[in-house]
Design an enzyme around this catalytic site. Structure first.
Site, short mmCIF file in Angstrom:
data_model
loop_
_atom_site.label_atom_id
_atom_site.label_comp_id
_atom_site.label_asym_id
_atom_site.label_seq_id
_atom_site.Cartn_x
_atom_site.Cartn_y
_atom_site.Cartn_z
N ASP A 106 0.86 -1.18 0.00
CA ASP A 106 0.00 0.00 0.00
C ASP A 106 0.90 1.23 0.00
O ASP A 106 1.67 1.46 0.93
CB ASP A 106 -0.90 0.00 1.24
N GLU A 130 -6.17 4.23 -6.00
CA GLU A 130 -7.42 4.60 -5.34
C GLU A 130 -7.73 6.03 -5.76
O GLU A 130 -6.95 6.94 -5.50
CB GLU A 130 -7.28 4.51 -3.82
N ASP A 179 -2.77 4.80 -2.48
CA ASP A 179 -3.80 5.43 -1.67
C ASP A 179 -4.12 6.83 -2.20
O ASP A 179 -3.21 7.62 -2.45
CB ASP A 179 -3.33 5.49 -0.22
N HIS A 215 -11.17 -2.39 3.42
CA HIS A 215 -10.97 -1.97 4.81
C HIS A 215 -11.71 -0.68 5.15
O HIS A 215 -11.82 -0.33 6.33
CB HIS A 215 -9.48 -1.77 5.07
N ASP A 216 -12.22 0.02 4.14
CA ASP A 216 -12.93 1.28 4.37
C ASP A 216 -14.44 1.16 4.18
O ASP A 216 -15.16 2.16 4.26
CB ASP A 216 -12.43 2.36 3.39
#
Length: 561
Positions: free
Chosen positions: A99, A262, A207, A336-337
Protein backbone atom coordinates in the site's frame (compact mmCIF):
# COMPACT_ATOMS: atom_id res chain seq x y z
CA UNK A 1 -6.74 -8.26 -29.25
CA UNK A 2 -3.91 -6.76 -27.21
CA UNK A 3 -1.58 -9.14 -25.39
CA UNK A 4 -3.19 -10.24 -22.13
CA UNK A 5 -1.38 -9.16 -18.99
CA UNK A 6 -1.00 -11.56 -16.07
CA UNK A 7 -2.83 -9.21 -13.70
CA UNK A 8 -5.92 -9.21 -15.94
CA UNK A 9 -6.45 -12.87 -15.11
CA UNK A 10 -5.49 -12.55 -11.45
CA UNK A 11 -7.58 -12.33 -8.30
CA UNK A 12 -6.28 -10.07 -5.52
CA UNK A 13 -6.77 -10.86 -1.82
CA UNK A 14 -6.58 -7.88 0.53
CA UNK A 15 -5.08 -8.32 4.00
CA UNK A 16 -5.64 -5.76 6.74
CA UNK A 17 -2.57 -6.81 8.79
CA UNK A 18 -3.75 -5.52 12.17
CA UNK A 19 -6.77 -7.82 11.98
CA UNK A 20 -5.50 -10.88 10.11
CA UNK A 21 -3.49 -13.09 12.50
CA UNK A 22 -1.64 -12.35 15.73
CA UNK A 23 1.40 -14.57 16.39
CA UNK A 24 2.67 -13.28 19.74
CA UNK A 25 -0.42 -12.72 21.90
CA UNK A 26 -0.37 -8.92 21.95
CA UNK A 27 -3.81 -8.74 20.29
CA UNK A 28 -2.49 -7.18 17.07
CA UNK A 29 -2.08 -9.01 13.78
CA UNK A 30 1.49 -9.17 12.50
CA UNK A 31 3.77 -10.33 9.70
CA UNK A 32 4.62 -13.77 11.17
CA UNK A 33 0.87 -14.29 11.50
CA UNK A 34 0.39 -13.48 7.82
CA UNK A 35 3.20 -15.87 6.88
CA UNK A 36 1.49 -18.64 8.85
CA UNK A 37 -1.76 -18.13 6.91
CA UNK A 38 -0.34 -17.80 3.38
CA UNK A 39 -1.17 -21.43 2.50
CA UNK A 40 -4.83 -20.63 3.21
CA UNK A 41 -4.80 -17.85 0.60
CA UNK A 42 -3.01 -20.12 -1.86
CA UNK A 43 -5.70 -22.76 -1.26
CA UNK A 44 -8.38 -20.19 -2.05
CA UNK A 45 -6.68 -19.62 -5.39
CA UNK A 46 -5.84 -15.91 -5.20
CA UNK A 47 -2.69 -14.87 -7.07
CA UNK A 48 -1.88 -11.52 -5.47
CA UNK A 49 -1.96 -10.25 -1.89
CA UNK A 50 -2.47 -6.54 -1.23
CA UNK A 51 -1.18 -5.58 2.22
CA UNK A 52 -2.68 -2.53 3.87
CA UNK A 53 0.16 -0.39 5.30
CA UNK A 54 2.80 -2.11 7.42
CA UNK A 55 5.23 0.81 7.60
CA UNK A 56 6.32 2.60 10.77
CA UNK A 57 3.40 4.75 11.94
CA UNK A 58 1.98 6.35 15.10
CA UNK A 59 -1.37 4.87 13.99
CA UNK A 60 -3.56 7.94 14.04
CA UNK A 61 -5.30 6.45 10.99
CA UNK A 62 -4.42 2.77 11.39
CA UNK A 63 -1.15 2.93 9.47
CA UNK A 64 -2.18 5.34 6.73
CA UNK A 65 -0.09 7.96 8.54
CA UNK A 66 3.47 6.87 7.76
CA UNK A 67 6.49 8.09 9.72
CA UNK A 68 9.10 5.98 7.87
CA UNK A 69 8.48 4.39 4.48
CA UNK A 70 11.44 2.01 4.77
CA UNK A 71 10.78 0.61 8.23
CA UNK A 72 8.21 -1.86 9.57
CA UNK A 73 5.75 -0.90 12.30
CA UNK A 74 7.15 -2.62 15.43
CA UNK A 75 3.70 -4.01 16.30
CA UNK A 76 3.80 -5.91 12.99
CA UNK A 77 7.34 -7.25 13.36
CA UNK A 78 10.70 -6.59 11.74
CA UNK A 79 12.11 -6.24 8.25
CA UNK A 80 13.42 -9.81 8.63
CA UNK A 81 9.82 -10.90 9.27
CA UNK A 82 8.79 -9.09 6.09
CA UNK A 83 11.54 -10.76 4.07
CA UNK A 84 10.46 -14.17 5.37
CA UNK A 85 6.82 -13.44 4.47
CA UNK A 86 7.81 -12.27 0.98
CA UNK A 87 9.95 -15.34 0.36
CA UNK A 88 7.18 -17.68 1.57
CA UNK A 89 4.58 -15.93 -0.55
CA UNK A 90 6.70 -16.21 -3.68
CA UNK A 91 7.37 -19.89 -2.97
CA UNK A 92 3.59 -20.43 -2.96
CA UNK A 93 3.12 -18.55 -6.23
CA UNK A 94 1.68 -15.47 -4.51
CA UNK A 95 2.66 -11.93 -5.41
CA UNK A 96 2.81 -9.11 -2.84
CA UNK A 97 1.42 -5.61 -3.40
CA UNK A 98 2.31 -2.85 -0.95
CA UNK A 99 0.00 0.00 0.00
CA UNK A 100 1.68 3.19 -1.22
CA UNK A 101 0.49 6.19 0.82
CA UNK A 102 2.15 9.25 -0.70
CA UNK A 103 -0.54 11.94 -0.79
CA UNK A 104 0.47 12.58 2.82
CA UNK A 105 2.78 11.40 5.56
CA UNK A 106 2.50 11.34 9.32
CA UNK A 107 3.28 14.58 11.12
CA UNK A 108 5.88 12.45 12.91
CA UNK A 109 7.80 11.76 9.69
CA UNK A 110 11.26 13.38 9.78
CA UNK A 111 10.40 15.42 6.68
CA UNK A 112 7.52 17.12 8.47
CA UNK A 113 9.42 17.52 11.73
CA UNK A 114 11.99 19.49 9.76
CA UNK A 115 9.41 21.29 7.64
CA UNK A 116 7.62 22.84 10.59
CA UNK A 117 10.80 24.17 12.24
CA UNK A 118 11.12 27.30 10.10
CA UNK A 119 10.02 28.87 6.84
CA UNK A 120 13.52 28.55 5.38
CA UNK A 121 14.06 24.91 6.35
CA UNK A 122 15.13 22.78 3.34
CA UNK A 123 12.09 20.55 3.94
CA UNK A 124 9.60 23.42 4.20
CA UNK A 125 8.33 22.96 0.64
CA UNK A 126 7.91 19.20 1.06
CA UNK A 127 4.47 20.16 2.42
CA UNK A 128 1.81 22.76 1.63
CA UNK A 129 2.00 25.82 3.92
CA UNK A 130 -0.04 29.00 3.64
CA UNK A 131 -0.58 32.24 5.58
CA UNK A 132 -3.90 32.98 7.33
CA UNK A 133 -6.48 34.92 5.33
CA UNK A 134 -5.49 38.58 4.97
CA UNK A 135 -6.53 40.69 7.94
CA UNK A 136 -7.13 37.66 10.18
CA UNK A 137 -5.13 36.13 12.99
CA UNK A 138 -3.94 32.56 12.61
CA UNK A 139 -5.97 30.09 14.62
CA UNK A 140 -9.14 32.19 14.60
CA UNK A 141 -12.30 30.65 13.11
CA UNK A 142 -12.43 31.54 9.43
CA UNK A 143 -8.74 32.42 9.16
CA UNK A 144 -7.98 29.21 7.25
CA UNK A 145 -6.46 29.84 3.77
CA UNK A 146 -9.55 28.39 2.03
CA UNK A 147 -12.77 26.49 2.75
CA UNK A 148 -11.51 22.97 2.03
CA UNK A 149 -12.73 20.31 4.43
CA UNK A 150 -10.93 17.31 5.86
CA UNK A 151 -12.28 13.89 4.94
CA UNK A 152 -12.43 13.18 8.67
CA UNK A 153 -14.43 16.32 9.47
CA UNK A 154 -13.67 20.00 10.04
CA UNK A 155 -11.22 22.18 8.15
CA UNK A 156 -8.40 20.71 6.05
CA UNK A 157 -6.03 23.32 7.52
CA UNK A 158 -4.17 23.20 10.83
CA UNK A 159 -2.52 26.28 12.31
CA UNK A 160 1.09 25.87 13.46
CA UNK A 161 2.17 28.56 15.91
CA UNK A 162 5.90 27.98 15.39
CA UNK A 163 5.90 29.71 12.01
CA UNK A 164 2.47 31.34 12.04
CA UNK A 165 1.21 29.42 9.00
CA UNK A 166 -1.32 26.69 8.25
CA UNK A 167 -0.48 23.31 6.71
CA UNK A 168 -2.88 21.35 4.52
CA UNK A 169 -4.24 17.96 5.62
CA UNK A 170 -7.03 16.50 3.50
CA UNK A 171 -7.35 13.77 6.14
CA UNK A 172 -6.36 13.84 9.83
CA UNK A 173 -4.41 16.81 11.14
CA UNK A 174 -1.67 14.25 11.80
CA UNK A 175 -1.54 13.50 8.07
CA UNK A 176 -0.04 16.59 6.36
CA UNK A 177 -0.27 16.57 2.55
CA UNK A 178 2.94 16.31 0.56
CA UNK A 179 3.72 18.97 -2.04
CA UNK A 180 4.07 16.98 -5.25
CA UNK A 181 4.87 20.15 -7.18
CA UNK A 182 8.28 20.02 -5.48
CA UNK A 183 10.55 17.78 -7.63
CA UNK A 184 12.50 16.77 -4.52
CA UNK A 185 9.34 15.16 -3.12
CA UNK A 186 8.89 13.17 -6.30
CA UNK A 187 12.54 12.10 -6.20
CA UNK A 188 12.10 10.87 -2.63
CA UNK A 189 8.91 8.93 -3.47
CA UNK A 190 10.33 7.33 -6.62
CA UNK A 191 13.52 6.33 -4.80
CA UNK A 192 11.48 4.69 -2.05
CA UNK A 193 9.30 2.81 -4.57
CA UNK A 194 12.42 1.53 -6.37
CA UNK A 195 13.83 0.31 -3.04
CA UNK A 196 10.74 -1.83 -2.38
CA UNK A 197 10.59 -3.19 -5.93
CA UNK A 198 14.27 -4.12 -5.79
CA UNK A 199 13.44 -5.94 -2.56
CA UNK A 200 11.04 -8.12 -4.55
CA UNK A 201 7.55 -6.71 -4.02
CA UNK A 202 5.34 -7.01 -7.08
CA UNK A 203 3.47 -3.71 -7.18
CA UNK A 204 1.55 -1.02 -5.37
CA UNK A 205 -1.97 -0.05 -4.43
CA UNK A 206 -1.78 3.74 -4.38
CA UNK A 207 -3.80 5.43 -1.67
CA UNK A 208 -5.91 8.44 -2.82
CA UNK A 209 -3.47 8.95 -5.68
CA UNK A 210 -5.98 11.13 -7.55
CA UNK A 211 -5.48 13.88 -4.95
CA UNK A 212 -1.71 14.44 -5.22
CA UNK A 213 -1.89 17.41 -7.63
CA UNK A 214 -3.72 20.33 -6.02
CA UNK A 215 -5.50 23.00 -8.11
CA UNK A 216 -3.47 26.10 -8.92
CA UNK A 217 -3.87 28.81 -6.29
CA UNK A 218 -5.80 26.52 -3.90
CA UNK A 219 -9.15 28.27 -4.57
CA UNK A 220 -12.27 27.97 -2.43
CA UNK A 221 -14.66 25.24 -3.50
CA UNK A 222 -18.41 24.87 -3.33
CA UNK A 223 -19.32 24.25 0.31
CA UNK A 224 -21.38 21.17 1.08
CA UNK A 225 -23.73 20.44 4.00
CA UNK A 226 -20.77 20.44 6.41
CA UNK A 227 -19.88 24.01 5.46
CA UNK A 228 -16.66 22.90 3.77
CA UNK A 229 -15.71 22.00 0.19
CA UNK A 230 -15.24 18.28 -0.43
CA UNK A 231 -12.22 16.33 -1.66
CA UNK A 232 -13.43 16.40 -5.25
CA UNK A 233 -11.89 19.86 -5.70
CA UNK A 234 -8.47 18.20 -5.49
CA UNK A 235 -9.24 15.22 -7.74
CA UNK A 236 -7.19 14.90 -10.95
CA UNK A 237 -5.38 18.21 -10.52
CA UNK A 238 -3.48 20.04 -13.28
CA UNK A 239 -0.26 17.98 -13.06
CA UNK A 240 -1.69 14.64 -11.96
CA UNK A 241 -1.13 12.71 -15.19
CA UNK A 242 2.25 14.36 -15.70
CA UNK A 243 3.37 13.05 -12.30
CA UNK A 244 1.98 9.55 -12.86
CA UNK A 245 3.69 9.31 -16.25
CA UNK A 246 6.91 10.42 -14.62
CA UNK A 247 6.44 7.73 -11.97
CA UNK A 248 5.82 5.16 -14.68
CA UNK A 249 8.85 6.19 -16.73
CA UNK A 250 11.28 6.43 -13.83
CA UNK A 251 10.06 3.44 -11.78
CA UNK A 252 7.16 1.24 -12.86
CA UNK A 253 8.18 0.64 -16.48
CA UNK A 254 11.39 -1.01 -15.27
CA UNK A 255 9.53 -3.82 -13.44
CA UNK A 256 6.73 -6.29 -14.16
CA UNK A 257 4.28 -4.81 -11.65
CA UNK A 258 0.60 -4.64 -10.84
CA UNK A 259 -0.61 -1.16 -9.93
CA UNK A 260 -4.01 0.09 -8.83
CA UNK A 261 -4.79 3.65 -7.90
CA UNK A 262 -7.42 4.60 -5.34
CA UNK A 263 -9.12 7.50 -7.11
CA UNK A 264 -11.91 9.31 -5.25
CA UNK A 265 -13.68 11.87 -7.38
CA UNK A 266 -12.56 10.44 -10.74
CA UNK A 267 -14.95 10.07 -13.69
CA UNK A 268 -15.01 7.24 -16.23
CA UNK A 269 -13.51 9.54 -18.83
CA UNK A 270 -10.63 10.50 -16.53
CA UNK A 271 -10.09 6.86 -15.57
CA UNK A 272 -9.26 6.08 -19.20
CA UNK A 273 -6.09 8.10 -18.72
CA UNK A 274 -5.17 6.71 -15.31
CA UNK A 275 -5.53 3.08 -16.41
CA UNK A 276 -5.00 3.36 -20.15
CA UNK A 277 -4.28 0.10 -21.92
CA UNK A 278 -1.18 1.79 -23.38
CA UNK A 279 0.48 1.24 -19.99
CA UNK A 280 1.66 4.83 -19.61
CA UNK A 281 0.35 5.34 -16.06
CA UNK A 282 -1.34 2.65 -13.88
CA UNK A 283 -2.87 -0.77 -14.61
CA UNK A 284 -6.28 -0.02 -13.06
CA UNK A 285 -8.03 2.21 -10.53
CA UNK A 286 -10.54 1.93 -7.71
CA UNK A 287 -13.50 4.24 -8.20
CA UNK A 288 -16.10 4.79 -5.50
CA UNK A 289 -19.25 5.59 -7.40
CA UNK A 290 -20.89 2.22 -6.67
CA UNK A 291 -19.96 2.65 -2.99
CA UNK A 292 -22.19 5.70 -2.55
CA UNK A 293 -25.39 5.18 -4.55
CA UNK A 294 -27.48 5.18 -1.36
CA UNK A 295 -25.88 8.27 0.22
CA UNK A 296 -28.51 10.74 -0.94
CA UNK A 297 -29.09 12.82 2.21
CA UNK A 298 -27.06 15.73 3.69
CA UNK A 299 -25.74 13.28 6.29
CA UNK A 300 -23.91 11.42 3.53
CA UNK A 301 -22.53 8.00 4.37
CA UNK A 302 -23.39 8.16 8.05
CA UNK A 303 -27.17 7.91 7.93
CA UNK A 304 -29.77 5.15 7.88
CA UNK A 305 -29.94 4.43 4.16
CA UNK A 306 -30.59 1.44 1.96
CA UNK A 307 -29.01 0.28 -1.30
CA UNK A 308 -31.36 0.28 -4.29
CA UNK A 309 -30.45 -2.06 -7.12
CA UNK A 310 -31.15 0.01 -10.29
CA UNK A 311 -28.76 2.88 -9.38
CA UNK A 312 -26.11 0.36 -8.35
CA UNK A 313 -26.41 -1.48 -11.66
CA UNK A 314 -26.37 1.76 -13.62
CA UNK A 315 -23.05 2.78 -12.08
CA UNK A 316 -21.38 -0.60 -12.59
CA UNK A 317 -22.66 -0.77 -16.17
CA UNK A 318 -21.38 2.75 -16.87
CA UNK A 319 -17.89 1.77 -15.76
CA UNK A 320 -17.90 -1.53 -17.66
CA UNK A 321 -19.02 0.17 -20.87
CA UNK A 322 -16.97 3.32 -20.39
CA UNK A 323 -13.63 1.53 -19.92
CA UNK A 324 -14.17 -1.08 -22.67
CA UNK A 325 -11.36 -0.81 -25.18
CA UNK A 326 -9.67 2.04 -23.29
CA UNK A 327 -8.68 0.89 -19.81
CA UNK A 328 -8.86 -2.02 -17.37
CA UNK A 329 -11.47 -2.25 -14.60
CA UNK A 330 -11.17 -3.33 -10.97
CA UNK A 331 -14.02 -5.15 -9.22
CA UNK A 332 -14.82 -5.03 -5.51
CA UNK A 333 -17.75 -5.09 -3.08
CA UNK A 334 -15.82 -4.16 0.08
CA UNK A 335 -12.43 -3.33 1.56
CA UNK A 336 -10.97 -1.97 4.81
CA UNK A 337 -12.93 1.28 4.37
CA UNK A 338 -16.35 -0.25 3.64
CA UNK A 339 -18.84 -2.31 5.64
CA UNK A 340 -19.08 -6.04 4.96
CA UNK A 341 -20.54 -6.86 1.55
CA UNK A 342 -23.00 -9.51 2.71
CA UNK A 343 -24.47 -7.13 5.31
CA UNK A 344 -24.69 -4.20 2.92
CA UNK A 345 -25.68 -5.69 -0.43
CA UNK A 346 -26.94 -9.14 0.62
CA UNK A 347 -28.69 -10.57 3.68
CA UNK A 348 -26.67 -11.54 6.76
CA UNK A 349 -29.47 -13.47 8.48
CA UNK A 350 -28.79 -17.11 9.37
CA UNK A 351 -31.21 -18.19 6.64
CA UNK A 352 -29.73 -16.25 3.74
CA UNK A 353 -26.18 -15.26 4.65
CA UNK A 354 -24.42 -18.03 2.73
CA UNK A 355 -26.73 -17.88 -0.27
CA UNK A 356 -26.42 -14.12 -0.61
CA UNK A 357 -22.63 -14.18 -0.06
CA UNK A 358 -22.30 -16.67 -2.91
CA UNK A 359 -24.68 -14.62 -5.04
CA UNK A 360 -22.59 -11.48 -4.54
CA UNK A 361 -19.43 -13.40 -5.39
CA UNK A 362 -20.99 -14.73 -8.60
CA UNK A 363 -22.23 -11.29 -9.62
CA UNK A 364 -18.82 -9.67 -9.19
CA UNK A 365 -16.42 -12.39 -10.35
CA UNK A 366 -18.18 -13.02 -13.65
CA UNK A 367 -17.82 -9.35 -14.64
CA UNK A 368 -14.93 -7.92 -16.67
CA UNK A 369 -12.02 -6.66 -14.60
CA UNK A 370 -9.68 -7.82 -11.84
CA UNK A 371 -11.63 -8.96 -8.74
CA UNK A 372 -10.52 -8.03 -5.24
CA UNK A 373 -11.47 -10.20 -2.25
CA UNK A 374 -11.28 -8.58 1.16
CA UNK A 375 -10.21 -10.81 4.07
CA UNK A 376 -13.20 -12.74 5.39
CA UNK A 377 -15.40 -11.94 2.37
CA UNK A 378 -14.69 -15.50 1.18
CA UNK A 379 -16.26 -16.72 4.44
CA UNK A 380 -19.30 -14.45 4.31
CA UNK A 381 -18.14 -12.50 7.38
CA UNK A 382 -20.71 -9.93 8.51
CA UNK A 383 -20.92 -6.50 10.09
CA UNK A 384 -20.47 -6.42 13.86
CA UNK A 385 -23.34 -5.89 16.36
CA UNK A 386 -21.71 -2.95 18.15
CA UNK A 387 -23.20 -2.15 21.55
CA UNK A 388 -21.89 1.39 22.05
CA UNK A 389 -19.76 4.07 20.42
CA UNK A 390 -17.07 3.27 23.00
CA UNK A 391 -16.32 0.09 21.04
CA UNK A 392 -15.60 2.02 17.82
CA UNK A 393 -11.98 2.73 16.95
CA UNK A 394 -12.41 4.36 13.53
CA UNK A 395 -11.85 8.14 13.63
CA UNK A 396 -13.77 8.69 10.38
CA UNK A 397 -16.92 7.06 11.76
CA UNK A 398 -16.74 8.72 15.16
CA UNK A 399 -16.00 12.23 13.87
CA UNK A 400 -18.62 12.23 11.16
CA UNK A 401 -21.41 10.69 13.26
CA UNK A 402 -20.81 13.18 16.06
CA UNK A 403 -20.80 16.09 13.61
CA UNK A 404 -24.01 14.84 11.98
CA UNK A 405 -25.66 14.66 15.40
CA UNK A 406 -24.45 18.17 16.27
CA UNK A 407 -25.84 19.54 12.99
CA UNK A 408 -29.19 17.80 13.51
CA UNK A 409 -28.72 15.64 10.41
CA UNK A 410 -29.23 12.38 12.34
CA UNK A 411 -30.75 11.44 15.68
CA UNK A 412 -28.42 10.52 18.53
CA UNK A 413 -30.47 7.39 19.21
CA UNK A 414 -29.72 6.20 15.64
CA UNK A 415 -25.95 6.52 16.03
CA UNK A 416 -25.19 2.94 17.06
CA UNK A 417 -27.41 1.47 14.32
CA UNK A 418 -25.61 3.67 11.79
CA UNK A 419 -22.29 2.31 13.08
CA UNK A 420 -23.58 -1.24 12.72
CA UNK A 421 -24.35 -0.52 9.09
CA UNK A 422 -21.62 1.86 7.95
CA UNK A 423 -18.58 2.07 10.23
CA UNK A 424 -15.27 1.12 8.67
CA UNK A 425 -14.63 -0.96 11.80
CA UNK A 426 -17.12 -3.52 10.49
CA UNK A 427 -14.44 -4.56 8.01
CA UNK A 428 -11.65 -4.37 10.57
CA UNK A 429 -12.90 -6.83 13.19
CA UNK A 430 -10.38 -9.68 13.44
CA UNK A 431 -10.35 -12.51 10.93
CA UNK A 432 -12.38 -15.49 12.14
CA UNK A 433 -10.14 -18.54 11.85
CA UNK A 434 -11.89 -21.08 14.08
CA UNK A 435 -14.35 -21.41 16.97
CA UNK A 436 -11.75 -21.11 19.75
CA UNK A 437 -11.43 -17.98 21.90
CA UNK A 438 -11.24 -14.79 19.81
CA UNK A 439 -11.83 -16.81 16.68
CA UNK A 440 -8.25 -18.07 16.71
CA UNK A 441 -7.00 -14.56 15.92
CA UNK A 442 -5.08 -14.04 19.17
CA UNK A 443 -4.38 -15.63 22.54
CA UNK A 444 -4.42 -12.14 24.06
CA UNK A 445 -6.93 -9.29 24.09
CA UNK A 446 -7.78 -8.29 20.49
CA UNK A 447 -7.20 -4.64 19.53
CA UNK A 448 -10.81 -4.53 18.24
CA UNK A 449 -13.62 -6.80 19.36
CA UNK A 450 -14.13 -10.05 17.47
CA UNK A 451 -17.56 -10.46 15.90
CA UNK A 452 -19.35 -12.91 18.25
CA UNK A 453 -20.60 -14.99 15.32
CA UNK A 454 -17.08 -16.42 14.89
CA UNK A 455 -18.36 -19.55 16.65
CA UNK A 456 -20.36 -20.46 13.54
CA UNK A 457 -18.64 -18.37 10.82
CA UNK A 458 -14.96 -19.28 10.62
CA UNK A 459 -12.33 -20.54 8.20
CA UNK A 460 -11.78 -23.93 9.83
CA UNK A 461 -15.44 -24.88 9.45
CA UNK A 462 -15.72 -23.57 5.91
CA UNK A 463 -12.51 -25.10 4.56
CA UNK A 464 -13.73 -28.48 5.88
CA UNK A 465 -17.17 -28.14 4.23
CA UNK A 466 -17.36 -28.34 0.45
CA UNK A 467 -20.68 -26.45 0.29
CA UNK A 468 -19.27 -23.40 2.10
CA UNK A 469 -18.81 -19.85 0.86
CA UNK A 470 -15.05 -20.46 0.89
CA UNK A 471 -15.20 -23.32 -1.57
CA UNK A 472 -17.71 -21.44 -3.73
CA UNK A 473 -15.23 -18.55 -4.01
CA UNK A 474 -12.51 -21.07 -4.82
CA UNK A 475 -14.61 -22.34 -7.73
CA UNK A 476 -15.28 -18.79 -8.95
CA UNK A 477 -11.54 -18.11 -9.00
CA UNK A 478 -10.86 -21.40 -10.83
CA UNK A 479 -13.41 -20.48 -13.50
CA UNK A 480 -11.73 -17.12 -14.13
CA UNK A 481 -8.33 -18.77 -14.54
CA UNK A 482 -9.70 -21.22 -17.10
CA UNK A 483 -12.00 -18.96 -19.10
CA UNK A 484 -10.88 -16.40 -21.67
CA UNK A 485 -14.54 -15.38 -21.94
CA UNK A 486 -14.74 -14.35 -18.27
CA UNK A 487 -11.50 -12.39 -18.51
CA UNK A 488 -11.86 -10.70 -21.89
CA UNK A 489 -15.50 -10.98 -23.02
CA UNK A 490 -17.65 -7.93 -23.71
CA UNK A 491 -20.19 -6.94 -21.04
CA UNK A 492 -23.86 -6.13 -21.64
CA UNK A 493 -26.33 -5.32 -18.85
CA UNK A 494 -29.78 -6.92 -19.00
CA UNK A 495 -32.94 -5.77 -17.20
CA UNK A 496 -31.40 -2.44 -16.11
CA UNK A 497 -34.61 -1.25 -14.44
CA UNK A 498 -35.27 -4.38 -12.41
CA UNK A 499 -35.29 -3.74 -8.67
CA UNK A 500 -34.74 -7.42 -7.92
CA UNK A 501 -32.49 -8.98 -10.56
CA UNK A 502 -28.92 -8.16 -11.59
CA UNK A 503 -28.40 -9.89 -14.94
CA UNK A 504 -25.82 -9.44 -17.68
CA UNK A 505 -24.26 -11.19 -20.65
CA UNK A 506 -20.61 -11.72 -21.53
CA UNK A 507 -19.60 -12.41 -25.13
CA UNK A 508 -16.32 -13.45 -26.75
CA UNK A 509 -16.47 -14.70 -30.33
CA UNK A 510 -19.10 -17.44 -30.51
CA UNK A 511 -19.17 -17.98 -26.74
CA UNK A 512 -21.77 -16.36 -24.50
CA UNK A 513 -22.26 -16.37 -20.73
CA UNK A 514 -25.48 -15.35 -19.01
CA UNK A 515 -25.25 -14.34 -15.34
CA UNK A 516 -28.45 -13.80 -13.34
CA UNK A 517 -28.58 -12.86 -9.65
CA UNK A 518 -31.62 -12.36 -7.40
CA UNK A 519 -30.88 -9.63 -4.83
CA UNK A 520 -34.03 -10.36 -2.79
CA UNK A 521 -35.36 -12.91 -0.30
CA UNK A 522 -38.31 -13.78 -2.57
CA UNK A 523 -38.89 -15.83 -5.70
CA UNK A 524 -38.63 -13.48 -8.67
CA UNK A 525 -39.92 -14.20 -12.14
CA UNK A 526 -37.10 -14.63 -14.65
CA UNK A 527 -37.24 -16.21 -18.09
CA UNK A 528 -34.08 -17.45 -19.70
CA UNK A 529 -33.46 -16.04 -23.17
CA UNK A 530 -34.28 -18.76 -25.72
CA UNK A 531 -30.67 -19.17 -26.80
CA UNK A 532 -29.68 -20.21 -23.27
CA UNK A 533 -32.37 -22.89 -22.81
CA UNK A 534 -29.88 -25.64 -23.65
CA UNK A 535 -26.88 -23.92 -22.09
CA UNK A 536 -24.59 -25.41 -19.46
CA UNK A 537 -24.65 -24.10 -15.90
CA UNK A 538 -21.02 -23.49 -14.96
CA UNK A 539 -21.79 -22.33 -11.42
CA UNK A 540 -24.78 -21.63 -9.19
CA UNK A 541 -25.44 -21.25 -5.49
CA UNK A 542 -28.28 -23.78 -5.28
CA UNK A 543 -27.43 -27.45 -5.63
CA UNK A 544 -30.15 -28.13 -8.19
CA UNK A 545 -30.82 -26.40 -11.52
CA UNK A 546 -32.86 -23.16 -11.44
CA UNK A 547 -36.54 -23.09 -12.31
CA UNK A 548 -36.83 -21.94 -15.91
CA UNK A 549 -39.40 -19.31 -14.92
CA UNK A 550 -38.01 -17.86 -11.68
CA UNK A 551 -34.99 -17.22 -9.53
CA UNK A 552 -35.22 -18.36 -5.91
CA UNK A 553 -34.19 -16.11 -2.97
CA UNK A 554 -30.64 -14.82 -3.53
CA UNK A 555 -30.15 -17.32 -6.32
CA UNK A 556 -27.24 -16.81 -8.70
CA UNK A 557 -26.57 -18.76 -11.86
CA UNK A 558 -24.09 -18.52 -14.72
CA UNK A 559 -25.02 -20.34 -17.95
CA UNK A 560 -22.62 -20.86 -20.85
CA UNK A 561 -23.45 -21.48 -24.51
Amino acid sequence: MATQKWWQKSVVYQIYPRSFQDSNGDGIGDLPGITKRLPYIAQLGADVIWLSPIYASPNDDNGYDISDYQAIMPEFGTMDDFDQMLETAHSLGLKIVMDLVVNHTSDEHNWFKESRKSKDNPYRDYYIWRDPKPGMKGGEPGAEPNNWGSCFGGSAWEYDETTGQYYLHLFSKKQPDLNWDNPKVRDEVFSMMTWWLDKGVNGFRMDVISLISKPEGLPDGVAGPTGFAGLDICATGPHLHEYLREMNKRVLSKYDTITVGECPGVSVEEARNYASLDGSELNMIFHFEHMSTEFNTPAGRYALSKVELPPLKAVLDKWEQGLEGYAWNSLYWNNHDQPRAVSRFGNDSDEYRELSAKMLGTCLHMMKGTPYVYEGEELGMTNCPWNSLDEINDIDSLNNVRQNIAKGLIREEDAIEIMRRQSRDNARTPMQWDDSANGGFTTGTPWLRVNPNYVSINAKEEVARQSSVFHYYRRLIELRKKSELIVQGDFRMLLPDSKEIFAYMRTLGEEKLLVACNFTDKDVSFTLPDEFEDGRRIIGNYEDEPDSGALRPYEAVAILI
